[in-house]
Design a protein around this motif. Structure first.
Motif, PDB file in Angstrom:
ATOM      1  N   ASN A 111       0.581  -1.755  -0.048  1.00  0.00           N
ATOM      2  CA  ASN A 111       0.297   0.295   0.268  1.00  0.00           C
ATOM      3  C   ASN A 111       0.885   1.218   0.119  1.00  0.00           C
ATOM      4  O   ASN A 111       2.028   1.518   0.702  1.00  0.00           O
ATOM      5  N   THR A 112       0.222   2.189  -0.718  1.00  0.00           N
ATOM      6  CA  THR A 112       1.011   3.332  -1.101  1.00  0.00           C
ATOM      7  C   THR A 112       0.907   4.943  -0.651  1.00  0.00           C
ATOM      8  O   THR A 112       0.729   6.146  -0.654  1.00  0.00           O
ATOM      9  N   SER A 113      -0.475   4.353   0.222  1.00  0.00           N
ATOM     10  CA  SER A 113      -1.349   5.376   0.280  1.00  0.00           C
ATOM     11  C   SER A 113      -1.622   5.810   2.049  1.00  0.00           C
ATOM     12  O   SER A 113      -1.004   6.728   2.469  1.00  0.00           O
ATOM     13  N   VAL A 114      -1.652   5.027   2.461  1.00  0.00           N
ATOM     14  CA  VAL A 114      -1.652   4.910   4.280  1.00  0.00           C
ATOM     15  C   VAL A 114      -0.522   5.753   4.652  1.00  0.00           C
ATOM     16  O   VAL A 114       0.914   4.836   4.486  1.00  0.00           O
ATOM     17  N   VAL A 115      -0.580   6.298   5.406  1.00  0.00           N
ATOM     18  CA  VAL A 115       0.417   6.811   6.366  1.00  0.00           C
ATOM     19  C   VAL A 115       1.056   7.214   7.567  1.00  0.00           C
ATOM     20  O   VAL A 115       2.004   6.638   8.170  1.00  0.00           O
ATOM     21  N   SER A 116      -0.386   6.716   8.332  1.00  0.00           N
ATOM     22  CA  SER A 116      -0.626   6.161   9.240  1.00  0.00           C
ATOM     23  C   SER A 116      -1.627   5.350   9.402  1.00  0.00           C
ATOM     24  O   SER A 116      -2.604   5.312   9.104  1.00  0.00           O
ATOM     25  N   LEU A 117      -0.865   4.279  10.404  1.00  0.00           N
ATOM     26  CA  LEU A 117      -2.132   3.019   9.978  1.00  0.00           C
ATOM     27  C   LEU A 117      -1.801   3.025  12.002  1.00  0.00           C
ATOM     28  O   LEU A 117      -1.356   2.713  13.194  1.00  0.00           O
ATOM     29  N   ASN A 118      -3.225   3.081  13.123  1.00  0.00           N
ATOM     30  CA  ASN A 118      -4.019   3.095  14.790  1.00  0.00           C
ATOM     31  C   ASN A 118      -4.768   1.433  14.207  1.00  0.00           C
ATOM     32  O   ASN A 118      -5.521   1.272  13.837  1.00  0.00           O
ATOM     33  N   LEU A 119      -3.668   0.418  14.867  1.00  0.00           N
ATOM     34  CA  LEU A 119      -4.030  -0.981  15.398  1.00  0.00           C
ATOM     35  C   LEU A 119      -4.592  -0.897  17.278  1.00  0.00           C
ATOM     36  O   LEU A 119      -4.127  -2.113  17.499  1.00  0.00           O
ATOM     37  N   GLU A 120      -4.745   0.059  17.623  1.00  0.00           N
ATOM     38  CA  GLU A 120      -4.547   0.162  19.183  1.00  0.00           C
ATOM     39  C   GLU A 120      -5.956  -1.377  19.831  1.00  0.00           C
ATOM     40  O   GLU A 120      -6.987  -0.577  18.844  1.00  0.00           O
ATOM     41  N   ASP A 121      -5.810  -1.331  20.450  1.00  0.00           N
ATOM     42  CA  ASP A 121      -6.828  -2.478  21.087  1.00  0.00           C
ATOM     43  C   ASP A 121      -7.457  -3.290  19.799  1.00  0.00           C
ATOM     44  O   ASP A 121      -8.780  -3.512  19.705  1.00  0.00           O
ATOM     45  N   ASN A 122      -6.670  -4.438  19.681  1.00  0.00           N
ATOM     46  CA  ASN A 122      -7.245  -5.372  18.477  1.00  0.00           C
ATOM     47  C   ASN A 122      -7.093  -6.347  19.463  1.00  0.00           C
ATOM     48  O   ASN A 122      -7.140  -7.555  18.387  1.00  0.00           O
ATOM     49  N   TRP A 123      -6.371  -6.827  20.201  1.00  0.00           N
ATOM     50  CA  TRP A 123      -6.125  -8.389  20.967  1.00  0.00           C
ATOM     51  C   TRP A 123      -5.153  -9.274  19.686  1.00  0.00           C
ATOM     52  O   TRP A 123      -5.632 -10.612  19.729  1.00  0.00           O
ATOM     53  N   MET A 124      -4.154  -8.376  19.579  1.00  0.00           N
ATOM     54  CA  MET A 124      -2.938  -9.293  18.037  1.00  0.00           C
ATOM     55  C   MET A 124      -2.220 -10.446  18.557  1.00  0.00           C
ATOM     56  O   MET A 124      -2.134 -11.077  18.339  1.00  0.00           O
ATOM     57  N   GLU A 125      -1.987 -10.073  20.230  1.00  0.00           N
ATOM     58  CA  GLU A 125      -1.086 -10.736  20.836  1.00  0.00           C
ATOM     59  C   GLU A 125       0.408 -10.815  20.149  1.00  0.00           C
ATOM     60  O   GLU A 125       0.442  -9.999  18.837  1.00  0.00           O
ATOM     61  N   GLY A 126       1.408 -11.668  19.993  1.00  0.00           N
ATOM     62  CA  GLY A 126       2.601 -11.685  20.149  1.00  0.00           C
ATOM     63  C   GLY A 126       2.506 -12.080  18.604  1.00  0.00           C
ATOM     64  O   GLY A 126       3.758 -12.185  17.273  1.00  0.00           O
ATOM     65  N   ARG A 127       1.533 -12.811  18.320  1.00  0.00           N
ATOM     66  CA  ARG A 127       1.632 -13.586  16.426  1.00  0.00           C
ATOM     67  C   ARG A 127       0.446 -12.467  15.713  1.00  0.00           C
ATOM     68  O   ARG A 127       2.174 -12.594  14.847  1.00  0.00           O
ATOM     69  N   GLY A 128      -0.578 -12.075  15.547  1.00  0.00           N
ATOM     70  CA  GLY A 128       0.005 -10.809  15.437  1.00  0.00           C
ATOM     71  C   GLY A 128       0.826  -9.809  14.905  1.00  0.00           C
ATOM     72  O   GLY A 128       1.186  -8.423  13.951  1.00  0.00           O
ATOM     73  N   GLY A 129       1.424  -9.531  16.590  1.00  0.00           N
ATOM     74  CA  GLY A 129       2.884  -8.758  16.341  1.00  0.00           C
ATOM     75  C   GLY A 129       3.898  -9.089  15.163  1.00  0.00           C
ATOM     76  O   GLY A 129       4.699  -8.247  14.302  1.00  0.00           O
TER      77      GLY A 129
END
Length: 480
Positions: A111-129
């Motif tokens: 993706n070349t459009s997104v400059v700021s990505l907010n994924l706060e509070d999505n319970w992604m845990e270590g695997r999502g990280g």
């Protein structure tokens, strides 16, 4: 030895995705899995109208995302599809989980459009990280990443640190509230030494203690790009404060530092004094709720008199006393001091302080926030009924029975505080930091006044052991 080489002490290698090792994170990339297994397009059900793909090349990544969701058996996030070409993509509180983050990584990789990505509070845990970090290795447009409150733990934290070793575009990184401990501090330090792009780093509400401070100190000394760092709500005590202050006082880049809700005390105030005397770059220093009393305030005042750069000083809710407030104000009025915003909210002052403040503020753009003014209020006789805490007289509550009264009071009010406190004890050691206990009580909905909060906090401070933890075994009925 280079910083990159030092990471090899606990190598970040290529291992299978299913691994749940306690050490290194998974090395994974969206490009390694263009068509994940177990897909069944015929039976896939979604709430979106998906038209047949007619383009030979999907520049938006929409079809890549939809196909990835089909293959993984999840419903596409309609909000993501609508906004995946926005400059600021806000996906906080969407309950994505690790798999949801994984399928998003496919289109975000290119993706070349997104400059700021907010994924706060999505319970992604270590695997999502791991998935987000792998995506960030390939994406060279995202400059702001918020992955706060995602329970990344050791696995996710190590993946993020590994990503920082090679990423050259990320400028703002928010890792607030991710259960990062002293065990990960060396990797954060190595990343700070190697990365020359990140300007703002937020590490608040984690579990970093004095051992972390010792490891991070050299990295802070060497780093010449970070301008703002947040260490609030961690476990830094006087020893850790010294390590961090020794580093910050010689750092020539940091402008904003947040040490709020730690346990610096008066010993830590010595380090703060050194920062103010030697550092002429810092403009904003935050020291809320750090147990700094009058002697510590006098030291900080000495440092203020020698500093010509600091603009904002926050010392609210520290027991610095009336003498401490006047010393701070006098230092603020000194010829060299450049502070224009002083916050000592929650600290009582006297009429002499008020008179001096008014004289100082006349004709100047200066803000001074403070607590109650002694002498402005008529002292009323104590009511016959004793002041209460947890439905019992305050005089009957002490460090030995505090948790017993709290547990009974929560049962009376039908408020689930005990289970929340026990859930914070991840290692089942029956101990927590005092700041964790008091913040849980304050946010629980229990009817409790500010005065009662201060009493509970003082009792918790009495209960702290040498490591800065409080024994919570009475909450489960175990003798301490």
């Amino acid at each position: 030895m280079s910083s990159r080489a030092s990471m090899s002490r606990s190598p970040i290698g290529v291992i299978s995705e299913s691994s749940e090792c306690q050490g290194s994170p998974v090395s994974w990339s969206p490009r390694n899995e263009t068509q994940p297994p177990n897909g069944n397009d015929d039976e896939y059900d979604t709430d979106l109208e998906i038209e047949e793909e007619t383009e030979t090349f999907d520049v938006t990544g929409r079809n890549i995302y939809i196909n990835a969701c089909k293959s993984h058996g999840i419903v596409p996030a309609s909000y993501f599809l609508r906004h995946m070409q926005d400059e600021e993509l806000n996906m906080q509180h969407h309950g994505l989980g690790a798999v949801g983050v994984k399928v998003m990584s496919f289109p975000l990789q290119t993706n070349t459009s997104v400059v700021s990505l907010n994924l706060e509070d999505n319970w992604m845990e270590g695997r999502g990280g791991v998935y987000v970090s792998a995506m960030m290795k390939d994406n060279c447009f995202i400059s702001e990443l918020n992955i706060a409150w995602n329970k990344l733990g050791r696995r996710g934290a190590l993946a993020v640190c590994d990503m920082l070793m090679s990423n050259t575009t990320l400028e703002v990184l928010d890792l607030t509230g991710n259960q990062i401990t002293d065990a990960e501090a060396q990797y954060i330090a190595d990343a700070l030494k190697e990365n020359n792009r990140v300007r703002i780093l937020k590490l608040g509400h984690n579990q970093l203690g004095d051992a972390s401070a010792a490891l991070l100190s050299p990295a802070i000394c060497e780093n010449d790009t970070v301008e703002e760092i947040d260490f609030s709500w961690n476990y830094f005590r006087p020893k850790g404060a010294k390590y961090l202050c020794d580093a910050i006082k010689v750092n020539a880049r940091l402008k904003i530092v947040d040490f709020s809700f730690n346990g610096f005390g008066n010993e830590g105030a010595i380090g703060v004094c050194d920062i103010l005397k030697l550092n002429q770059v810092l403009t904003d220093l935050r020291l809320s709720y750090n147990r700094i009393s009058t002697p510590g305030a006098l030291l900080i005042a000495k440092g203020m008199e020698a500093n010509e750069m600091l603009k904002k000083l926050t010392l609210d809710h520290n027991p610095i006393g009336v003498d401490g407030t006047k010393a701070i104000l006098r230092a603020m009025m000194s010829e060299k001091c450049a502070i224009t915003h002083l916050d000592i909210s929650g600290v009582e002052v006297d009429k002499e302080f008020i008179a001096t403040k008014k004289e100082f503020q006349e004709g100047k753009d200066v803000t001074v926030l403070h607590g109650l003014v002694l002498g402005d209020y008529v002292i009323k006789p104590r009511p016959k009924k004793s002041a209460m805490l947890f439905s019992v007289p305050i005089a009957e509550v002490n460090a030995g029975n505090l948790f017993e009264h709290l547990k009974r009071y929560c049962e009376e009010k039908n408020v689930n505080v005990v289970d929340v406190l026990l859930s914070l004890d991840k290692r089942r050691e029956q101990r927590l930091a005092a700041t964790d206990v008091i913040s849980t009580i304050v946010t629980s909905g229990l009817p409790i006044t500010e005065e009662q909060v201060n009493i509970v906090l003082s009792l918790l401070n009495e209960m702290e052991n040498s490591d800065g933890f409080v024994d919570i075994s009475p909450l489960v009925g175990v003798d301490s």
